[in-house]
Design a protein around this motif. Sequence first.
Motif, PDB file in Angstrom:
ATOM      1  N   GLN A  98       7.626  -6.990  17.725  1.00  0.00           N
ATOM      2  CA  GLN A  98       8.383  -5.897  17.134  1.00  0.00           C
ATOM      3  C   GLN A  98       9.511  -6.509  16.348  1.00  0.00           C
ATOM      4  O   GLN A  98      10.380  -7.141  16.885  1.00  0.00           O
ATOM      5  N   GLY A  99       9.507  -6.291  15.070  1.00  0.00           N
ATOM      6  CA  GLY A  99      10.622  -6.819  14.307  1.00  0.00           C
ATOM      7  C   GLY A  99      10.267  -7.101  12.878  1.00  0.00           C
ATOM      8  O   GLY A  99      10.538  -6.310  12.015  1.00  0.00           O
ATOM      9  N   ASP A 100       9.654  -8.214  12.617  1.00  0.00           N
ATOM     10  CA  ASP A 100       9.513  -8.681  11.274  1.00  0.00           C
ATOM     11  C   ASP A 100       8.431  -7.919  10.503  1.00  0.00           C
ATOM     12  O   ASP A 100       7.268  -7.986  10.821  1.00  0.00           O
ATOM     13  N   VAL A 101       8.868  -7.178   9.501  1.00  0.00           N
ATOM     14  CA  VAL A 101       7.958  -6.474   8.590  1.00  0.00           C
ATOM     15  C   VAL A 101       8.402  -6.831   7.181  1.00  0.00           C
ATOM     16  O   VAL A 101       9.522  -6.524   6.789  1.00  0.00           O
ATOM     17  N   ASP A 102       7.546  -7.490   6.421  1.00  0.00           N
ATOM     18  CA  ASP A 102       7.879  -7.919   5.063  1.00  0.00           C
ATOM     19  C   ASP A 102       9.188  -8.707   5.043  1.00  0.00           C
ATOM     20  O   ASP A 102      10.006  -8.537   4.149  1.00  0.00           O
ATOM     21  N   GLY A 103       9.426  -9.521   6.073  1.00  0.00           N
ATOM     22  CA  GLY A 103      10.598 -10.366   6.090  1.00  0.00           C
ATOM     23  C   GLY A 103      11.883  -9.698   6.489  1.00  0.00           C
ATOM     24  O   GLY A 103      12.936 -10.281   6.442  1.00  0.00           O
ATOM     25  N   GLU A 104      11.828  -8.442   6.875  1.00  0.00           N
ATOM     26  CA  GLU A 104      13.028  -7.716   7.260  1.00  0.00           C
ATOM     27  C   GLU A 104      12.981  -7.439   8.754  1.00  0.00           C
ATOM     28  O   GLU A 104      11.972  -6.996   9.284  1.00  0.00           O
ATOM     29  N   ASP A 105      14.084  -7.696   9.431  1.00  0.00           N
ATOM     30  CA  ASP A 105      14.180  -7.380  10.857  1.00  0.00           C
ATOM     31  C   ASP A 105      14.386  -5.895  11.042  1.00  0.00           C
ATOM     32  O   ASP A 105      15.140  -5.266  10.318  1.00  0.00           O
ATOM     33  N   MET A 106      13.712  -5.348  12.031  1.00  0.00           N
ATOM     34  CA  MET A 106      13.849  -3.920  12.330  1.00  0.00           C
ATOM     35  C   MET A 106      14.840  -3.759  13.423  1.00  0.00           C
ATOM     36  O   MET A 106      14.815  -4.252  14.443  1.00  0.00           O
TER      37      MET A 106
ATOM     38  N   VAL B 213       1.007   0.919   8.260  1.00  0.00           N
ATOM     39  CA  VAL B 213       1.423   1.764   7.128  1.00  0.00           C
ATOM     40  C   VAL B 213       2.420   1.015   6.254  1.00  0.00           C
ATOM     41  O   VAL B 213       2.303   1.000   5.020  1.00  0.00           O
ATOM     42  N   ILE B 214       3.408   0.384   6.888  1.00  0.00           N
ATOM     43  CA  ILE B 214       4.423  -0.347   6.132  1.00  0.00           C
ATOM     44  C   ILE B 214       3.805  -1.534   5.394  1.00  0.00           C
ATOM     45  O   ILE B 214       4.132  -1.794   4.230  1.00  0.00           O
ATOM     46  N   GLU B 215       2.890  -2.228   6.051  1.00  0.00           N
ATOM     47  CA  GLU B 215       2.219  -3.362   5.398  1.00  0.00           C
ATOM     48  C   GLU B 215       1.390  -2.898   4.213  1.00  0.00           C
ATOM     49  O   GLU B 215       1.355  -3.557   3.177  1.00  0.00           O
ATOM     50  N   GLU B 216       0.718  -1.763   4.338  1.00  0.00           N
ATOM     51  CA  GLU B 216      -0.138  -1.257   3.262  1.00  0.00           C
ATOM     52  C   GLU B 216       0.657  -0.660   2.109  1.00  0.00           C
ATOM     53  O   GLU B 216       0.335  -0.882   0.943  1.00  0.00           O
ATOM     54  N   GLU B 217       1.705   0.104   2.439  1.00  0.00           N
ATOM     55  CA  GLU B 217       2.453   0.822   1.409  1.00  0.00           C
ATOM     56  C   GLU B 217       3.666   0.065   0.902  1.00  0.00           C
ATOM     57  O   GLU B 217       4.164   0.353  -0.178  1.00  0.00           O
ATOM     58  N   GLY B 218       4.176  -0.863   1.701  1.00  0.00           N
ATOM     59  CA  GLY B 218       5.390  -1.580   1.341  1.00  0.00           C
ATOM     60  C   GLY B 218       6.619  -0.895   1.911  1.00  0.00           C
ATOM     61  O   GLY B 218       6.548   0.208   2.451  1.00  0.00           O
ATOM     62  N   THR B 219       7.748  -1.562   1.793  1.00  0.00           N
ATOM     63  CA  THR B 219       8.987  -1.013   2.328  1.00  0.00           C
ATOM     64  C   THR B 219       9.617   0.014   1.407  1.00  0.00           C
ATOM     65  O   THR B 219      10.364   0.873   1.847  1.00  0.00           O
ATOM     66  N   MET B 220       9.314  -0.071   0.119  1.00  0.00           N
ATOM     67  CA  MET B 220       9.846   0.873  -0.864  1.00  0.00           C
ATOM     68  C   MET B 220       8.684   1.605  -1.531  1.00  0.00           C
ATOM     69  O   MET B 220       7.661   1.011  -1.857  1.00  0.00           O
ATOM     70  N   LEU B 221       8.882   2.912  -1.743  1.00  0.00           N
ATOM     71  CA  LEU B 221       7.849   3.748  -2.356  1.00  0.00           C
ATOM     72  C   LEU B 221       8.387   4.360  -3.647  1.00  0.00           C
ATOM     73  O   LEU B 221       9.577   4.680  -3.733  1.00  0.00           O
ATOM     74  N   PRO B 222       7.510   4.542  -4.635  1.00  0.00           N
ATOM     75  CA  PRO B 222       7.963   5.184  -5.871  1.00  0.00           C
ATOM     76  C   PRO B 222       8.445   6.612  -5.586  1.00  0.00           C
ATOM     77  O   PRO B 222       7.865   7.324  -4.777  1.00  0.00           O
ATOM     78  N   ALA B 223       9.513   6.983  -6.249  1.00  0.00           N
ATOM     79  CA  ALA B 223      10.059   8.335  -6.121  1.00  0.00           C
ATOM     80  C   ALA B 223      10.409   8.834  -7.517  1.00  0.00           C
ATOM     81  O   ALA B 223      10.369   8.082  -8.496  1.00  0.00           O
ATOM     82  N   ARG B 224      10.755  10.092  -7.606  1.00  0.00           N
ATOM     83  CA  ARG B 224      11.091  10.701  -8.886  1.00  0.00           C
ATOM     84  C   ARG B 224      12.215   9.945  -9.601  1.00  0.00           C
ATOM     85  O   ARG B 224      12.171   9.747 -10.796  1.00  0.00           O
ATOM     86  N   ASP B 225      13.200   9.495  -8.843  1.00  0.00           N
ATOM     87  CA  ASP B 225      14.369   8.828  -9.423  1.00  0.00           C
ATOM     88  C   ASP B 225      14.371   7.327  -9.162  1.00  0.00           C
ATOM     89  O   ASP B 225      15.422   6.736  -8.947  1.00  0.00           O
TER      90      ASP B 225
END
Length: 100
Positions: free
Chosen positions: A92-100, A45-57
């Motif tokens: 377990q850890g690296d997703v889009d270059g960010e450690d979890m 899900v994170i790989e497909e959608e990305g770490t940030m999602l569009p929101a109203r603001d």
Amino acid sequence: MNARGDIRQDLIDQLEANGIYGHHYVDMIEKYMQFWDLDTKLVLVIEEEGTMLPARDGFKMNPAIKSRNENNTQMLKILTTLGLKAPATQSQGDVDGEDM
């Protein structure tokens, strides 16, 4: 065997090497594997959608990141309770270059 099967077997082997036997312990490993399955889905899900999602603001953090962190906490608790270590084949850890 596949990664899931390898991880499950490694955990069972660790139990046996530690002299820990019983259905209760194997059940805990099965619960761990359910969390592992969920973690695998959350990574996708994170790989497909990305770490940030569009929101109203502007943008918001993908809620799957928080869910993954909570999931990983539960996985670690199971390992700690059983006195086991995460198998080396587990990622377990690296997703889009960010450690979890």
